[in-house]
Design a protein around this motif. Structure first.
Motif, PDB file in Angstrom:
ATOM      1  N   CYS A 231       0.848  -1.025  -0.064  1.00  0.00           N
ATOM      2  CA  CYS A 231       0.032  -0.013   0.011  1.00  0.00           C
ATOM      3  C   CYS A 231       0.941   1.322  -0.143  1.00  0.00           C
ATOM      4  CB  CYS A 231      -0.957   0.063   1.344  1.00  0.00           C
ATOM      5  SG  CYS A 231      -2.172  -1.350   1.126  1.00  0.00           S
ATOM      6  N   ARG A 232       0.238   2.365  -0.082  1.00  0.00           N
ATOM      7  CA  ARG A 232       0.961   3.627  -0.280  1.00  0.00           C
ATOM      8  C   ARG A 232       0.678   4.352   1.164  1.00  0.00           C
ATOM      9  NH1 ARG A 232      -0.423   9.512  -2.258  1.00  0.00           N
ATOM     10  NH2 ARG A 232       2.048  10.196  -2.572  1.00  0.00           N
ATOM     11  N   SER A 233       1.849   4.999   1.607  1.00  0.00           N
ATOM     12  CA  SER A 233       1.574   5.702   2.833  1.00  0.00           C
ATOM     13  C   SER A 233       2.272   7.207   2.684  1.00  0.00           C
ATOM     14  CB  SER A 233       2.165   4.782   4.194  1.00  0.00           C
ATOM     15  OG  SER A 233       3.508   4.833   4.065  1.00  0.00           O
ATOM     16  N   THR A 247      -3.152   3.989   1.918  1.00  0.00           N
ATOM     17  CA  THR A 247      -4.146   3.973   0.816  1.00  0.00           C
ATOM     18  C   THR A 247      -3.714   2.238  -0.036  1.00  0.00           C
ATOM     19  OG1 THR A 247      -3.859   6.128   0.393  1.00  0.00           O
ATOM     20  CG2 THR A 247      -5.275   4.979  -1.075  1.00  0.00           C
ATOM     21  N   GLY A 248      -4.705   1.696  -0.184  1.00  0.00           N
ATOM     22  CA  GLY A 248      -4.615   0.510  -0.935  1.00  0.00           C
ATOM     23  C   GLY A 248      -6.179  -0.101  -1.583  1.00  0.00           C
ATOM     24  N   VAL A 255      -0.708  -1.968  -4.702  1.00  0.00           N
ATOM     25  CA  VAL A 255      -0.413  -0.774  -5.278  1.00  0.00           C
ATOM     26  C   VAL A 255       0.877  -0.874  -6.177  1.00  0.00           C
ATOM     27  CG1 VAL A 255      -0.477   1.615  -5.025  1.00  0.00           C
ATOM     28  CG2 VAL A 255      -2.099   0.185  -3.556  1.00  0.00           C
ATOM     29  N   THR A 256       0.855  -0.119  -7.420  1.00  0.00           N
ATOM     30  CA  THR A 256       2.050   0.088  -8.243  1.00  0.00           C
ATOM     31  C   THR A 256       1.882   1.404  -8.444  1.00  0.00           C
ATOM     32  OG1 THR A 256       0.715  -0.333 -10.112  1.00  0.00           O
ATOM     33  CG2 THR A 256       1.827  -2.319  -9.020  1.00  0.00           C
ATOM     34  N   PHE A 263      -2.979   7.071  -5.926  1.00  0.00           N
ATOM     35  CA  PHE A 263      -2.079   8.383  -5.149  1.00  0.00           C
ATOM     36  C   PHE A 263      -2.782   9.641  -5.177  1.00  0.00           C
ATOM     37  CE2 PHE A 263       1.091   5.237  -6.511  1.00  0.00           C
ATOM     38  CZ  PHE A 263       2.408   5.665  -5.948  1.00  0.00           C
ATOM     39  N   THR A 264      -3.605   9.739  -5.870  1.00  0.00           N
ATOM     40  CA  THR A 264      -4.500  11.057  -5.909  1.00  0.00           C
ATOM     41  C   THR A 264      -5.374  10.808  -4.638  1.00  0.00           C
ATOM     42  OG1 THR A 264      -4.419  11.141  -8.234  1.00  0.00           O
ATOM     43  CG2 THR A 264      -6.239  12.335  -7.068  1.00  0.00           C
ATOM     44  N   MET A 265      -5.958   9.581  -4.281  1.00  0.00           N
ATOM     45  CA  MET A 265      -6.907   9.364  -3.227  1.00  0.00           C
ATOM     46  C   MET A 265      -6.016   9.775  -1.838  1.00  0.00           C
ATOM     47  SD  MET A 265      -9.257   6.288  -2.379  1.00  0.00           S
ATOM     48  CE  MET A 265     -10.433   6.231  -1.219  1.00  0.00           C
ATOM     49  N   GLY A 266      -4.854   9.214  -1.709  1.00  0.00           N
ATOM     50  CA  GLY A 266      -4.085   9.688  -0.568  1.00  0.00           C
ATOM     51  C   GLY A 266      -3.706  10.965  -0.505  1.00  0.00           C
TER      52      GLY A 266
END
Length: 291
Positions: A231-233, A247-248, A255-256, A263-266
């Protein structure tokens, strides 16, 4: 029988061109009455002079009337063309009696909103996940995110994982609020950690690493996410608050870098957390200024 030209004899008029004095042709006819002729001539001269005087007077009256009419008409035209609002004559304007003077004033300096969210002493307004993240959904630009579950704890370690529990404890975290938003098959959890001072929050931002992660918050229809998948943090701070996002995908997908929507959501939720903390400062600064 008579000989010569017929018709009446022409009458001689000394004032009429081409008239001829009658001539009898002989010396035995009566001679002209020169005194009567002179008297008639004098009468005609007086009549002519009187006519000229009267005519001149009438002409003068006519010119005077025309001038009067022109003056009246000119005045009426000027009145009709005058604007409804006109500058008054200088005699109607108040006269200046010198440079006006005003009592010196000093406006109080504007209060800095950040100052009211940078220390526990000034940041005294009520706070909660519902106040920090109100409503049932969030719109950021063209993106609409549905609000899910919320959590609030004074034990900051229960809502984080990896290296973040240690970082929060070392810097005196007193409260951790979390909320989750979803859009499609993606979800993001925002965590807001509260400290007594801005310096403590800044230390958390500097000490956090790629393994300092807030726990994904599930429930209320939000499936589990970011347990085993990639996921992206993000990590940031403002005032005495440090805020984190993770976000995942709720379907377990990793997530890539190609998942730009994630990415936009986070980024949207991190920006919203910052805005809400700043609004909190603005509200308290405004209240202090009015008080």
């Amino acid at each position: 029988m008579s000989y010569g030209q017929g018709g009446p004899q022409s009458q001689w008029d000394p004032w009429k061109p081409n008239s001829q004095q009658p001539w009898t042709g002989g010396s035995d006819g009566p001679s002209p009455d020169w005194a009567a002729l002179a008297d008639a001539s004098e009468k005609r001269n007086r009549r002519r002079k009187l006519f000229l005087i009267v005519g001149g007077a009438l002409a003068t009256v006519g010119v005077g009337t025309a001038v009067t009419m022109a003056v009246v008409n000119s005045g009426g035209s000027d009145e009709a063309n005058r604007p409804t609002s006109s500058v008054p004559a200088t005699t109607g304007l108040p006269s200046a009696s010198g440079t006006p003077s005003f009592a010196p004033t000093s406006a109080p300096p504007a209060l800095d909103p950040k100052e009211f969210v940078s220390s526990k002493a000034k940041d005294t307004a009520e706070n909660s996940p519902e106040l920090m993240f109100p409503g049932t959904q969030l719109t950021m630009g063209s993106n609409v995110y549905k609000k899910g579950p919320t959590a609030d704890s004074t034990d900051c370690a229960t809502g984080v994982q990896g290296t973040l529990p240690k970082v929060l404890a070392a810097n005196g975290c007193t409260r951790l609020m979390r909320v989750t938003y979803t859009k499609g098959d993606a979800a993001v959890t925002v965590g807001v950690a509260v400290f007594d001072t801005e310096a403590q929050a800044l230390k958390v931002k500097r000490q956090a690493d790629s393994k300092s992660i807030v726990k994904a918050l599930t429930g209320k229809g939000v499936k589990s996410f970011c347990n085993a998948a990639i996921c992206r943090s993000t990590t940031n701070s403002y005032g005495r608050y440090a805020y984190f996002t993770i976000t995942g995908f709720t379907n377990g997908k990793d997530v890539t870098t190609k998942d730009t929507a994630v990415f936009t959501m986070g980024d949207d939720l991190a920006e919203f957390a910052f805005q809400q903390i700043n609004r909190r400062g603005q509200a308290q600064a405004s209240a202090a200024a009015e008080g």
